[in-house]
Design an enzyme around this catalytic site. Structure first.
Site, short mmCIF file in Angstrom:
data_model
loop_
_atom_site.label_atom_id
_atom_site.label_comp_id
_atom_site.label_asym_id
_atom_site.label_seq_id
_atom_site.Cartn_x
_atom_site.Cartn_y
_atom_site.Cartn_z
N GLU A 628 0.82 -1.21 0.00
CA GLU A 628 0.00 0.00 0.00
C GLU A 628 0.85 1.27 0.00
OE1 GLU A 628 -4.20 -1.28 1.92
OE2 GLU A 628 -2.55 -1.20 3.35
N GLU A 711 -3.89 -10.53 0.40
CA GLU A 711 -4.69 -10.44 1.62
C GLU A 711 -6.13 -10.80 1.26
OE1 GLU A 711 -4.36 -6.62 3.56
OE2 GLU A 711 -2.18 -6.55 3.26
#
Length: 1291
Positions: A628, A711
């Site tokens: 991220e 994820e």
């Protein structure tokens, strides 16, 4: 006046101590010297990633320390006599951790580590870095609180608790500072824009250690003929650190999660530097090591991970070691290549028979090695080389001798799993003509490169069989005269590493390990200790990985930073694939830093150091560029460097499939994604999304990369719904290869309140702002490493073997088919146990073995003669044909190692000592109609009595013998009693559940109107406080029943939840008119009756408005006396299960305790069981716990014995549809009201039983897809039918 230390002086060549002499202030509590010449502070300058830091390497420093300590112990025991146990590597290496200082005699420290916390890096008095001999009479004001290394200073009591007043006495610490743990997810813990950090609030810890090395100067520094260098190794310090030794500046570094090393040769004092060998601070024998760590720095903007931020301090181990200075093994990178399997038949001798399986492999090692030399070693030589071999030689002068030429060369030997040498002679790159195994040899002074074929066959490394070899490189020194060796070679250094032969390929939308497509059954793992924070012990790391293997995980993503090297050693040993992730996350500055030139070098520095440190671990199959942090040219640079340095592994980065700007939904067709990732690795895609990618997108764009979720299945609280649904699609669709669950462990910190109650703290519990509450409580295991129920679900999904059962037409014959779900191995190390169950009770059990040398991904029929004998013995064909009982077949698989390959099948009792790796259940016969209550296990004998119905003073009473049910007109709640003993207290409709974190994070006020979170709507409907109005009650003597009809209303705002942010914000945001209204929900009908034996029957009908959607549950709640605290049930179990998390549950009779606590850190819905047949609650009888009887021909009689001499009640389903149930000491409202377990207060008088016709599934909507439509509960008609049957109160 106090002289202050100027950390920025480190950028100059002069001593920091001297450079800071001009900086003085009148006190040490703030301010400090300003920066000079408008230079940025070094801790706010991202272009400076380190000073005087040595090159990264892959040497195992902890192993060096263990070997050296062992050598010294042997020396102390046996004197100077040689001992074969001792490694040839004699480089001294000691650990400076607090625990090591307390246990070893090889380094002494009278005070151990001392600590002081300062408000900013600019206000540290200079004398804190000076050695004892240089100090004035002014005493150092060190913290009175004892601190250990490694640890986080934020977890010391004096720093983490905020005082209730401004009085400095309340801090109970000389530091007078409140610096607690801080948890934030996306938001930064402070409001200063990068690269700057808070000027006046940047807590800075100073660690000081006065120590003496017990071994003498020659051990550490060598002599005039053989000088040595001394290296300081720091495993991990958050976030920017500066080092001083004996008053001298050593170096500085950033990146909290990587080791850094410094040459301290010129500064270290050894025990015989002085004539006075006493170890006191009045001699030069003692060393003063000072490490200064800032909480915040420019590095903090690269470390914006979703975990406890700014924990502060030295959180990994510290070592000091020594090598020869003029030549040492700097580093070795060995690629252990697994080549194509050898064709032809195998033999029993090498692979236990079989024509094609198991495969026989050839191997090759590709080695790049570096000979290093100390920074002060100057070597004369020409600087123009062409395509020629250059030996590593040094011209030097020994004492009393003329100049001599010394040549250094490296020898390489490989040792197999039995520790036998693989090569007949060690590989010598200077003698390649005599060794046909070596090829592509290149020798350029200190750089060596070659390939060597491994003789014979090699054993492959994979998660199923993690076979390790040991590579040993020996650096030898030899004097030369006239280009001829004049003396025997002397070993001066060795380098050892474990390697594993395996291949990694990506092609045709598949990740191939050793040529086979695998599934990544992975999990994301943060470093976390409930007591140590980010200082995780080796035991905790081992415990993590052992649990992963136990629950069938096969992969780890080191989210979101490199872990301690010990983790990779264990992954190599145990067999776990690893995606090693760089310490780069810029979530709060998603589009910024990836495009900042000032951060380019820092990002590359982090990736390079990670890759080089961990390069030799076979467990690492991929590198990750971080998490991220956007995607731009800084990332493509990182990708290019890794692929140029190590093309044997894949590179992944989730952000490469986001839009060019922003973190909007994934763009699987982004053209430049291949410049940043070799796999398609999104986070939290829906099942529909991964199906669309496999069926439509990937074929359309000719995608060649596999789809592996970085994820998914966010495991926050009671979560992980639809795991089985995900994996059904993964196993069916081409190109889908699994993923990594988020995440491994709840990041709660263990605390004890004033009343002595323990609990786990999370964001906001230390008074820190901003915070993100409990969003870091999202693991598959609790903070104290107890598996959550979702672990069992995953274990079943990921099991290595599956079964199918087929009952033939005559019902007397059946076939059990076995599927080997492994990719590379047989099932020879496994054995399975079968258990026949009748009406939930165990009837008989036995053991079976798997077919020998069963190939991966194949099916075969199992030989089950013992099971067939049992089938006949109990006439189960007749039972199944007539449907007189429920019959189940349970299978449990155990890993027994090589026992079955030796021909011996273990007994049932022996199998219990081995780990269970797989399970299965087959329903051979289920009842097609409702359960007949009189066919249930008998619990008491009673003569039939006459039923009576009376109505008096608006009170209805139904009775039979001693049993009595009482219900008041205008109410549907009743009490059921035997004489004066109440068995059931009331009954009420229940449409609410204590919300899970997926229903909404109750401590996140902003989610009260989030349309993806149903909790806000539940509270607006008043489901937490439903009432019945317009109740009409009537009795019928002919049917011995009482019937009530009512309207269900919700009462929003009728319950208050102090401290629950979502509820408080909702209540403050809606008008008074909305709060004081009743919400019409539907109708409710209830019928109760008692038969002539006193058994009470209850029927409930709901007709809820069709407009109601996504409800929590539809059911009833009743209460029983708190004495009935032992439980046995026939339902799906043994653990909790829900409609979308029941794949691992098996029908059976189980016992369980009624917990007075919560399974989860934040109290919420828990302990549900599906498909209840019956439930028994009983009082203890003082002679042992209520236990399920086993293996009896007369199960009903055996059950009577189990509950004999006990008082209690059985609740049994009487309908075709089996309900769900929960037993708890807490109401849903009290669970919702509690932020921590410590706030739960037991109802002293009652235990609550919730019986549901339907309950919402779990989903993973706290961060990901919400509950699937098929698991939601909407308006409509629902019914419940059950009976209550008391026992033991009379005979």
């Amino acid at each position: 006046m106090v002289m202050l230390l100027n950390l920025n002086a480190c950028l100059s060549n002069s001593s920091c101590a001297a450079a800071s002499a001009a900086s003085t202030v009148s006190n040490d509590t703030g301010g400090g010297p300003p920066t000079t010449n408008h230079r940025p502070n070094i801790w706010e300058n991202p272009t400076v990633t380190g000073l005087n830091r040595l090159h990264p390497h892959s040497r195992n420093v902890r192993a060096m320390s263990i070997a050296y300590e062992k050598r010294l112990q042997v020396k102390a025991r046996d004197g100077e006599a040689e001992n074969n146990e001792v490694s040839i590597n004699s480089n001294p290496c000691i650990c400076l951790d607090s625990s090591s200082l307390e246990q070893t005699t090889f380094v002494t420290s009278s005070k151990g580590w001392q600590f002081r916390l300062f408000p900013t890096p600019n206000c540290i008095p200079l004398n804190y870095i000076l050695p004892c001999t240089n100090l004035t009479d002014e005493e150092l004001n060190m913290c009175e609180q004892f601190i250990r290394v490694p640890s986080n200073w934020t977890l010391t009591p004096s720093h983490k608790y905020k005082p209730t007043t401004t009085s400095t006495e309340e801090y109970n610490c000389c530091c007078n500072m409140h610096d607690p743990p801080r948890y934030t997810n996306v938001q930064m813990p402070f409001h200063t824009l990068y690269p700057h950090v808070p000027k006046d609030d940047n807590p800075t810890g100073l660690y000081r250690l006065d120590f003496t090395l017990s071994d003498g100067r020659e051990v550490w520094l060598g002599n005039s003929n053989s000088k040595r260098r001394v290296i300081l190794h720091l495993g991990g310090v958050e976030s920017c650190h500066f080092i001083y030794l004996n008053g001298n500046f050593v170096g500085m570094s950033k990146d909290s999660k990587l080791s850094s090393e410094y040459d301290i040769t010129s500064m270290i004092h050894c025990s015989n530097d002085s004539d006075d060998n006493t170890r006191t601070c009045t001699t030069t024998n003692e060393n003063t090591l000072v490490i200064i760590a800032t909480k915040w720095s420019d590095a903090s903007f690269l470390e914006q991970q979703d975990h406890w931020r700014g924990m502060g301090g030295i959180h990994r181990s510290i070592f000091v070691y020594s090598t020869l200075e003029e030549a040492f093994v700097e580093d070795i990178f060995c690629k252990a290549n697994l080549l194509q399997a050898v064709s032809g038949a195998a033999t029993d001798d090498d692979c236990d028979g079989g024509e094609d399986f198991p495969s026989r492999w050839k191997g090759r090692i590709d080695v790049q090695a570096r000979i290093g030399r100390g920074w002060n070693e100057r070597v004369e030589g020409r600087n123009i080389y062409y395509n020629e071999e250059i030996p590593y030689t040094v011209s030097k002068q020994y004492q009393d001798f003329d100049d001599v030429v010394v040549e250094y060369k490296m020898l390489f030997q490989l040792y197999d799993p039995d520790n036998s040498p693989v090569f007949d002679e060690a590989l010598d790159v200077t003698a390649t003509k005599d060794n046909p195994l070596m090829k592509d040899v290149h020798r350029r002074f200190n750089l060596l490169s070659f390939s060597a074929d491994v003789p014979g066959n090699v054993q492959a490394w994979c998660d199923e069989s993690p076979t390790l070899y040991r590579l040993e490189a020996t650096l030898v020194q030899q004097q030369r005269e006239n280009n001829t060796a004049s003396k025997d070679a002397v070993v001066v250094d060795t380098f050892e590493c474990k390697i594993g032969f395996r291949s990694i390929e990506i092609r045709d939308r598949q990740l191939l390990i050793n040529g086979q497509p695998i599934l990544i059954k992975g999990v994301n793992r943060h470093d976390h200790s409930p007591t140590g924070g980010k200082a995780v012990t080796l035991d905790e790391i081992r415990q993590d990985l052992m649990l992963m293997k136990e629950y069938n995980f096969n992969a780890i993503r080191t989210a979101h930073y490199p872990n301690d090297p010990y983790l990779y050693d264990l992954a190599d040993e145990l067999g776990l694939y690893v995606v090693d992730e760089a310490n780069i996350e810029c979530h709060g500055h998603y589009d910024f830093i990836c495009r900042e030139h000032s951060f380019t070098a820092a990002m590359l520095d982090r990736v390079q150091r990670m890759v080089i440190r961990d390069q030799n671990h076979p467990s690492i199959i991929g590198w990750s560029l971080g998490n991220e942090a956007g995607f731009a040219f800084n990332h493509t640079m990182l990708y290019g460097w890794i692929k140029g340095y190590d093309n044997s592994r894949f590179v992944q980065y989730e952000g490469a499939h986001r839009p060019e700007w922003g973190q909007d939904p994934h763009n699987y067709e982004r053209k430049d994604a291949g410049m940043g990732t070799d796999v398609v690795c999104p986070m939290y895609p829906t099942i529909d999304e991964i199906t669309e990618w496999a069926d439509e997108i990937a074929p359309r764009i000719n995608e060649t990369r596999p789809f592996i979720m970085c994820e998914y299945a966010h495991a926050m609280g009671n979560s992980s719904g639809s795991l089985a649904d995900y994996w059904k699609v993964i196993k069916e669709k081409e190109g889908l290869q699994g993923g990594f669950i988020w995440d491994w462990i709840d990041q709660g910190l263990l605390e004890v309140d004033a009343d002595g109650k323990s609990y786990f703290a999370y964001g906001g519990d230390y008074g820190e702002t901003p915070n993100d509450a409990n969003f870091n409580i999202n693991g598959m295991i609790s903070p104290d490493r107890k598996p959550h129920p979702a672990m069992i679900e995953f274990k079943k999904i990921a099991q290595p073997v599956d079964f199918s059962f087929k009952l033939h037409a005559d019902r007397n014959e059946f076939t059990i088919r076995v599927t080997n779900q492994r990719y590379l191995s047989s099932l020879d190390d496994l054995q399975w146990k079968w258990t026949l169950k009748m009406d939930g009770f165990d009837l008989e059990e036995g053991t079976c073995s798997f077919p020998k040398l069963m190939k991966p991904k194949t099916e075969e029929d199992a030989i089950v003669s013992t099971l067939k004998d049992a089938f006949d013995r109990h006439s189960l064909d007749t039972v199944i044909q007539l449907g007189t009982a429920e019959v189940h077949l349970d299978i449990a698989v155990f890993c027994v190692g090589g026992a079955t390959r030796q021909g011996r099948i273990k007994s049932v009792s022996e199998l219990q000592d081995y780990p269970e790796v797989a399970s299965e259940q087959f329903a051979l016969c289920t009842r097609s109609t409702g359960i007949a209550v009189h066919s249930l296990p008998e619990t008491f004998h009673q003569r039939p009595g006459k039923q009576k119905l009376s109505e008096e003073d608006s009170k209805f009473t139904l009775s039979s013998n001693c049993c009595r049910a009482t219900l008041y007109e205008g109410s549907t709640s009743f009490e059921y009693a035997l004489d004066s003993k109440t068995v059931v207290f009331g009954i009420r409709p229940n449409l609410f559940r204590a919300p899970t974190d997926n229903d909404a994070v109750k401590q996140n006020g902003d989610q009260f109107n989030d349309p993806s979170k149903p909790l806000g709507n539940w509270l607006r409907l008043g489901l937490d406080c439903v009432c019945l109005d317009e109740v009409v009650t009537s009795g019928s003597l002919s049917s011995s029943s009482i019937t009530s009809n009512a309207t269900i209303y919700g009462q929003p705002g009728n319950q208050s939840y102090p401290g629950i942010a979502l509820a408080e914000k909702l209540l403050s945001s809606v008008g008074e008119e909305e709060l004081n209204r009743k919400v019409h929900l539907g109708s409710y009908k209830q019928t109760i009756k008692i038969d002539d034996k006193g058994i009470m029957y209850v029927e409930v009908l709901f007709d809820l408005n069709e407009s109601l959607t996504d409800l929590p549950r539809v059911g009833i709640e009743l209460a029983v006396p708190s004495e009935l605290k032992e439980m046995m049930f026939f339902a799906d179990g043994p653990g909790e299960n829900y409609s979308d998390r029941s794949y691992s549950s098996h029908a059976g009779v189980y016992e369980d305790s009624i917990s007075d606590s919560s399974t989860y850190v934040v109290p919420q819905e828990q302990s549900n069981r599906m498909n209840m047949r019956w439930l028994v609650l009983a009082e203890p009888n003082g002679r042992g716990k209520l236990q399920v009887p086993k293996f009896s021909e007369d199960i009903k009689s055996t059950f009577r014995g189990a509950v004999s001499d006990r008082q209690g009640a059985m609740i049994a389903s009487t309908s075709d549809e089996m309900p769900q149930f929960t037993v708890s000491r807490h109401t849903d409202v009290s669970l919702f009201s509690a932020r921590h377990v410590k706030e739960l207060k037991d109802d002293q008088d009652r235990i609550f039983i919730r019986i549901d016709a339907a309950q919402r599934g779990l989903g993973s909507g706290s961060c990901g897809p919400q509950t699937l439509e098929q698991y939601k509960v909407n308006g409509g008609k629902y019914s419940l039918s059950f009976c209550i049957k008391p026992f033991g109160y009379y005979s």
